[in-house]
Motif scaffolding. Structure first.
Motif, PDB file in Angstrom:
ATOM      1  N   LYS A 153      -2.701 -10.327 -11.353  1.00  0.00           N
ATOM      2  CA  LYS A 153      -3.534  -9.116 -11.563  1.00  0.00           C
ATOM      3  C   LYS A 153      -4.179  -9.289 -13.145  1.00  0.00           C
ATOM      4  O   LYS A 153      -5.109  -8.506 -12.987  1.00  0.00           O
ATOM      5  N   GLN A 154      -3.343  -9.414 -13.972  1.00  0.00           N
ATOM      6  CA  GLN A 154      -3.971  -9.457 -15.256  1.00  0.00           C
ATOM      7  C   GLN A 154      -5.047 -10.516 -15.489  1.00  0.00           C
ATOM      8  O   GLN A 154      -6.104 -10.168 -16.128  1.00  0.00           O
ATOM      9  N   ILE A 155      -5.140 -11.514 -14.760  1.00  0.00           N
ATOM     10  CA  ILE A 155      -6.162 -12.327 -14.639  1.00  0.00           C
ATOM     11  C   ILE A 155      -7.494 -11.661 -14.270  1.00  0.00           C
ATOM     12  O   ILE A 155      -8.746 -12.059 -14.672  1.00  0.00           O
ATOM     13  N   GLN A 156      -7.241 -11.193 -13.110  1.00  0.00           N
ATOM     14  CA  GLN A 156      -8.242 -10.418 -12.220  1.00  0.00           C
ATOM     15  C   GLN A 156      -8.805  -9.452 -13.402  1.00  0.00           C
ATOM     16  O   GLN A 156      -9.954  -9.424 -13.442  1.00  0.00           O
ATOM     17  N   GLN A 157      -8.087  -8.716 -14.011  1.00  0.00           N
ATOM     18  CA  GLN A 157      -8.703  -7.547 -14.805  1.00  0.00           C
ATOM     19  C   GLN A 157      -9.351  -8.175 -15.983  1.00  0.00           C
ATOM     20  O   GLN A 157     -10.533  -7.692 -16.545  1.00  0.00           O
ATOM     21  N   ALA A 158      -8.741  -9.203 -16.479  1.00  0.00           N
ATOM     22  CA  ALA A 158      -9.663  -9.952 -17.745  1.00  0.00           C
ATOM     23  C   ALA A 158     -11.027 -10.407 -17.049  1.00  0.00           C
ATOM     24  O   ALA A 158     -11.860 -10.505 -17.900  1.00  0.00           O
ATOM     25  N   ALA A 159     -11.095 -10.916 -16.019  1.00  0.00           N
ATOM     26  CA  ALA A 159     -12.480 -11.515 -15.513  1.00  0.00           C
ATOM     27  C   ALA A 159     -13.238 -10.310 -15.405  1.00  0.00           C
ATOM     28  O   ALA A 159     -14.522 -10.456 -15.578  1.00  0.00           O
ATOM     29  N   ILE A 160     -12.772  -9.284 -14.833  1.00  0.00           N
ATOM     30  CA  ILE A 160     -13.842  -7.934 -14.641  1.00  0.00           C
ATOM     31  C   ILE A 160     -14.288  -7.525 -15.964  1.00  0.00           C
ATOM     32  O   ILE A 160     -15.403  -7.365 -16.074  1.00  0.00           O
ATOM     33  N   ARG A 161     -13.359  -7.549 -17.005  1.00  0.00           N
ATOM     34  CA  ARG A 161     -13.552  -7.087 -18.105  1.00  0.00           C
ATOM     35  C   ARG A 161     -14.766  -8.014 -19.039  1.00  0.00           C
ATOM     36  O   ARG A 161     -15.423  -7.629 -19.610  1.00  0.00           O
ATOM     37  N   ALA A 162     -14.605  -9.449 -18.643  1.00  0.00           N
ATOM     38  CA  ALA A 162     -15.236 -10.348 -19.444  1.00  0.00           C
ATOM     39  C   ALA A 162     -16.718 -10.041 -18.697  1.00  0.00           C
ATOM     40  O   ALA A 162     -17.804 -10.419 -19.323  1.00  0.00           O
ATOM     41  N   GLY A 163     -16.956  -9.532 -17.479  1.00  0.00           N
ATOM     42  CA  GLY A 163     -18.391  -9.139 -17.138  1.00  0.00           C
ATOM     43  C   GLY A 163     -18.949  -7.787 -17.411  1.00  0.00           C
ATOM     44  O   GLY A 163     -19.984  -7.528 -16.990  1.00  0.00           O
ATOM     45  N   ASP A 164     -18.263  -6.928 -18.165  1.00  0.00           N
ATOM     46  CA  ASP A 164     -18.549  -5.675 -18.388  1.00  0.00           C
ATOM     47  C   ASP A 164     -19.875  -5.580 -19.315  1.00  0.00           C
ATOM     48  O   ASP A 164     -20.844  -4.714 -18.820  1.00  0.00           O
ATOM     49  N   HIS A 165     -20.055  -6.439 -20.067  1.00  0.00           N
ATOM     50  CA  HIS A 165     -21.215  -6.592 -21.044  1.00  0.00           C
ATOM     51  C   HIS A 165     -22.417  -6.928 -20.139  1.00  0.00           C
ATOM     52  O   HIS A 165     -23.546  -6.452 -20.299  1.00  0.00           O
ATOM     53  N   LEU A 166     -22.178  -7.661 -19.149  1.00  0.00           N
ATOM     54  CA  LEU A 166     -23.386  -7.881 -18.209  1.00  0.00           C
ATOM     55  C   LEU A 166     -24.042  -6.963 -17.455  1.00  0.00           C
ATOM     56  O   LEU A 166     -25.022  -6.705 -17.648  1.00  0.00           O
ATOM     57  N   ASN A 167     -23.014  -6.160 -16.886  1.00  0.00           N
ATOM     58  CA  ASN A 167     -23.690  -4.970 -16.190  1.00  0.00           C
ATOM     59  C   ASN A 167     -24.172  -3.914 -17.203  1.00  0.00           C
ATOM     60  O   ASN A 167     -24.791  -3.028 -16.756  1.00  0.00           O
ATOM     61  N   GLN A 168     -23.298  -3.723 -18.338  1.00  0.00           N
ATOM     62  CA  GLN A 168     -24.093  -2.950 -19.241  1.00  0.00           C
ATOM     63  C   GLN A 168     -25.597  -3.170 -19.729  1.00  0.00           C
ATOM     64  O   GLN A 168     -26.521  -2.561 -19.849  1.00  0.00           O
TER      65      GLN A 168
END
Length: 285
Positions: free
Chosen positions: A97-112
């Motif tokens: 679960k922590q890996i999934q959350q880290a992966a999503i956070r890593a893409g936040d800047h992309l969607n911003q």
């Protein structure tokens, strides 16, 4: 110390590497999976080239197969190198679960960035890569919460690229395990063979098992393995001298496999791979 020659076949590797290169053009993030028992030897020498311009998430699988002390030592070592390791046991789901959350956070800047350009947000696209049999497909199945890609404790199960959706925020691209066309460091190749991270066609089972036993004889005071574990499991005291390991394996074969040393060698390797011999780190920082 000399090591047995371990070779594999570059034709299959070239095809897998070409698929992986094509997949890199489609992703925002690279999730690299390594084996906790050998976290350096399961790092691909071409990794820096592949992740250039991409976000990188370092996942170290099979945390259940090493001691807490070894995990802590490696965690500190990676952080000292400027990397954040994400530890998991993909088979049981620990840390996933922590890996999934880290992966999503890593893409936040992309969607911003997409929003700032008037574009719609989309799921983060991540490529899951690593050596064969380090647990990539098992990790994906845990993330998706169903057995959606083939997973087994042997090398070469994943053959082609495949997209898998994880909720609304993450798309994963499962890639075949990729070995370097050649590995100049034969000690690393030996460790890959011991941990079942390369196909059996690349090595002699008996030779690899004897080398593994020699490592245990040398490492006995540094890892959570003892004469008692081996003595209890096999009924014959384990030698403290590496040169006696072949003789010990022969005695086991006479006792358990009608004198067939190769069958006994395979049994010993399988026992290590299933953690029946204790928590053993074959690499330490």
């Amino acid at each position: 110390m000399s090591f047995p020659t371990i070779q594999w076949y570059p034709g299959h590797i070239a095809k897998a590497e070409q698929q992986l290169t094509n997949g890199l053009d489609k992703v925002d993030l690279v999730i690299e999976v390594r084996d906790a028992r050998i976290p350096v030897s399961t790092s691909h020498p071409h990794l820096k080239k592949w992740i250039q311009g991409k976000q990188h998430l370092l996942v170290i699988n099979r945390r259940d197969m090493v001691s807490g002390e070894a995990m802590h030592s490696w965690d500190k070592w990676f952080r000292d190198q400027g990397q954040t390791p994400w530890w998991c046991d993909a088979k049981r789901g620990t840390g996933v679960k922590q890996i999934q959350q880290a992966a999503i956070r890593a893409g936040d800047h992309l969607n911003q960035r997409r929003l700032s350009r008037g574009m719609r947000i989309r799921p983060v696209r991540a490529l899951v890569l690593g050596f064969p049999n380090v647990g990539k497909s098992a990790l994906i199945n845990r993330l998706v919460r169903q057995k959606i890609v083939a997973s087994a404790r042997r090398a070469g199960v994943t053959r082609t690229l495949r997209w898998v959706r994880v909720g609304q925020d993450l798309d994963l691209l499962d890639a075949p395990g990729v070995l370097p066309p050649r590995l100049d460091n034969q000690k690393s190749a030996l460790l890959l063979a011991i941990c079942d991270d390369i196909g059996m066609g690349a090595y002699d089972v008996q030779v690899v098992a004897v080398e593994f036993l020699k490592m245990l004889a040398l490492l006995e005071n540094k890892v959570e393995v003892s004469n008692q574990i081996l003595h209890t499991r096999y009924g014959i005291p384990f030698p403290t001298e590496p040169d006696e390991c072949l003789k010990w394996l022969s005695l086991l074969a006479q006792r358990n496999t009608s004198g067939q040393i190769e069958r006994m060698a395979q049994r010993v390797l399988d026992d290590f791979r299933k953690s029946h011999l204790g928590l053993i780190s074959l690499e330490l920082p």
